[in-house]
Write a protein that holds these residues in place. Structure first.
Motif, PDB file in Angstrom:
ATOM      1  N   PHE A 367       1.007  -1.173  -0.047  1.00 23.22           N
ATOM      2  CA  PHE A 367       0.047  -0.055   0.125  1.00 23.22           C
ATOM      3  C   PHE A 367       0.867   1.154  -0.047  1.00 23.22           C
ATOM      4  CE2 PHE A 367      -3.138  -2.847   1.732  1.00 23.22           C
ATOM      5  CZ  PHE A 367      -4.301  -2.512   1.143  1.00 23.22           C
ATOM      6  N   SER A 368       0.319   2.292  -0.539  1.00 21.36           N
ATOM      7  CA  SER A 368       0.860   3.619  -0.432  1.00 21.36           C
ATOM      8  C   SER A 368       1.044   4.197   1.111  1.00 21.36           C
ATOM      9  CB  SER A 368       0.366   4.760  -1.309  1.00 21.36           C
ATOM     10  OG  SER A 368       0.569   4.262  -2.762  1.00 21.36           O
ATOM     11  N   LEU A 369       2.108   4.661   1.371  1.00 16.38           N
ATOM     12  CA  LEU A 369       2.150   5.320   2.601  1.00 16.38           C
ATOM     13  C   LEU A 369       2.339   6.764   2.766  1.00 16.38           C
ATOM     14  CD1 LEU A 369       4.583   2.661   4.267  1.00 16.38           C
ATOM     15  CD2 LEU A 369       2.424   3.189   5.019  1.00 16.38           C
ATOM     16  N   GLY A 370       1.750   7.671   3.421  1.00 15.46           N
ATOM     17  CA  GLY A 370       1.778   9.145   3.231  1.00 15.46           C
ATOM     18  C   GLY A 370       1.324   9.980   4.398  1.00 15.46           C
ATOM     19  N   LEU A 371       1.060  11.306   3.865  1.00 18.32           N
ATOM     20  CA  LEU A 371       0.519  11.936   4.993  1.00 18.32           C
ATOM     21  C   LEU A 371      -0.820  12.849   4.577  1.00 18.32           C
ATOM     22  CD1 LEU A 371       3.735  14.246   5.806  1.00 18.32           C
ATOM     23  CD2 LEU A 371       3.131  11.949   6.882  1.00 18.32           C
TER      24      LEU A 371
END
Length: 566
Positions: A367-371
């Motif tokens: 999965f993408s990880l971000g803010l």
């Protein structure tokens, strides 16, 4: 002298589970008390209140007793399932299966076992992975490594290969679907991309047969097609599973069911079943496209299609894959055993088995990880999905206002454009020094194969550094959050965005945003924002014009499909 304890490997499946070890340079599967390798992931309670696990539990299906299956799909949720006068979480039920497998291993090895490599769907998020670890701990097992199921299958397949190749792992189990693109070169097994659906598997094809049968024959038993009593449903599911098993080998099957002296028979051909299954086949196709797109691989560049998981025996599934790729899938690997055999190899690698010294395995972040950024909490990916791990990347973010004294770094996992639809992993409060400028911070994400995320934040203006190791145990909404959401829903007013066509386009855009990465994902996000802005103006003429352009754009994006219609 320290007592040697073997490292076991477990495939914790939705329908069936297996356990094995890596011994004498090869994977060895361990049989259960029934003398078979497959242990059904089923739990029941007999009339004396005793818990039955595996095949013993399945034996109660025709008796009207409650038999719990497919609870793997509920991992990471707060839902509880009732058994007798008690209720259990998916974690507790899974721990019972794991403990049973642990005991089978100990019986064969004649020693205590307390550590395991356990497989999980590639598309399990961090909450679901943490739930799996918790289940293992309840069973008395320390998790040495969680390995993605298609990655394990790739290990099982790639271990004996000598030539460089690109292959696709198509993993359709009882309750989950995963696909991975894998490259083999110079002794390295490299996962290029993974995608999947955690709520799609063989169970859905069984459910499909049940619904079709009940739709045509409910009146024979004195019910409407919309109502299946629980005791009938349990017995009917067993018949549907048998019917699907027959259809996997024969051109047609008889779905026969008898209840209180009433009996009805439904003749089902492969062609009829294929027609009913079209919506499910479409759901299988989408992750295939996503994985190929993320890996930047065309269908014709795939050398082999490896099908694993019991549900890949369903002929309509094999036919779909054959048509999409223009070739027959490989039959060189046993579908039910591939994943656990690969997990055994991983156990051998962890134990530094000398026969595996030439094998190097790389995996990807599923999965993408971000803010969260902006006033409306849009998702800003730092590490995009299918980045090879371990990975580390830094992005720079600027305070929204001049003189701002604090930035709250909220960390999410997922693919949705809006953070509220993704999985919240944690937050970090970053103090800023007094300053009239809009100060910036550098945020570095470092992600390792065990699923641990390190977040490092630096304030360039002061040189101050903060760090957070994200280990997420949050799995449910609090009572306060539920009440707040209920109040918000009651306060909603009708708005142009609820127009059916507008809503449909927005949902379609959100789906496409989750399917793409890079520049196309950025364009979809920008166009969605623009369309939302026009909707907020509430001018019907402007909305009609904007909708026309937005729909044309989405059509162009969808025309980028990698496959011809089949």
């Amino acid at each position: 002298m320290t007592e040697f304890k073997p490292l076991i490997a477990i495939d914790l499946g939705t329908s069936n589970s297996l356990v094995g070890i890596f011994e004498n340079g090869q994977s060895k599967l361990i049989e259960n008390p029934y003398g078979v390798k497959l242990t059904p992931s089923a739990i029941a309670m007999d009339e004396q209140g005793r818990i039955l696990i595996g095949q013993a539990a399945l034996e109660l299906r025709g008796s009207g007793q409650e038999v719990l299956t497919s609870f793997k799909r509920l991992m990471g949720t707060s839902k509880r399932l009732k058994l007798g006068h008690q209720s259990f979480s998916a974690v507790e039920l899974s721990s019972l299966i794991l403990k049973s497998l642990k005991q089978d291993a100990e019986q064969l090895l004649q020693c205590e076992v307390d550590e395991a490599v356990i497989t999980v769907p590639a598309y399990f998020n961090d909450i679901q992975r943490q739930a799996t670890i918790s289940a293992a701990e309840l069973a008395g097992l320390k998790v040495s490594r969680l390995i993605n199921e298609p990655t394990a299958a790739a290990l099982a397949y790639g271990l004996g290969q000598t030539e460089d190749s690109c292959f696709l792992i198509f993993d359709l189990g009882g309750g989950t679907f995963d696909v991975s693109i894998v490259e083999l070169f110079d002794g390295i097994i490299e996962v290029r991309a993974s995608a999947g659906d955690n709520y799609l598997g063989g169970d859905d094809f069984v459910q499909l047969l049940m619904k079709q049968y009940w739709k045509q024959h409910a009146s024979v038993f004195g019910f409407t097609e919309h109502t299946i009593p629980l005791d009938i449903e349990i017995a009917l599911r067993a018949k549907a599973q048998y019917c699907l098993h027959v259809l996997s080998k024969e051109a047609k099957a008889q779905f026969s069911f008898k209840w209180k002296e009433q009996e009805a028979i439904l003749e089902i051909t492969q062609e009829e079943f294929a027609h009913w299954a079209e919506p499910l086949l479409l759901r299988l196709r989408r992750p295939l496209e996503r994985a190929l797109r993320d890996a930047r691989i065309l269908p014709q560049q795939v050398d082999q299609i490896i099908m694993v998981g019991g549900a890949t025996r369903i002929p309509v599934v094999r036919k779909m894959v054959t048509k999409l790729f223009g070739r027959f899938p490989s039959t060189s690997i046993q579908p039910d055993e591939a994943i656990v055999r690969g997990a055994c190899v991983q156990a051998g690698l962890k134990a530094k088995d000398l026969s595996l010294k030439e094998v190097v395995l790389t995996d990807v972040c599923p999965f993408s990880l971000g803010l969260a950024v902006g006033a409306d909490d849009q998702f800003s990916p730092v590490l995009e999905r299918n980045t090879v791990i371990p990975a580390s990347k830094v992005n720079t973010y600027t305070a929204m206002h001049k003189g701002q004294r604090e930035i709250v770094v909220r960390i999410y996992q997922g693919e949705h454009r809006l953070c509220k639809e993704n999985v919240f992993l944690g937050e970090l409060k970053v103090p800023l020094p007094p300053n009239d400028d809009q100060l910036s911070i550098d945020v570095r994400f470092s992600y390792n194969p065990n699923g641990i995320l390190d977040v490092d934040v630096e304030v360039p203006a002061t040189g101050e550094k903060l760090q957070k190791v994200v280990v997420n145990h949050q799995s449910v909404m609090s009572a306060e959050q539920i009440e707040q959401a209920r109040v918000q829903l009651q306060e909603l007013k009708i708005h142009p965005r609820d127009n059916l066509m507008n809503k449909s386009l927005l949902l379609r855009a959100e789906r496409l945003f989750s399917e793409y990465t890079g520049d196309i994902r950025l364009q979809i996000g920008e166009r969605t924002q623009q369309f939302n802005h026009v909707l907020n103006l509430q001018e019907e003429r402007q909305i009609r014009e904007a909708r026309q352009y937005f729909e044309a754009f989405l059509n162009e994006v969808e025309d980028l499909s990698l496959f011809e219609e089949y």
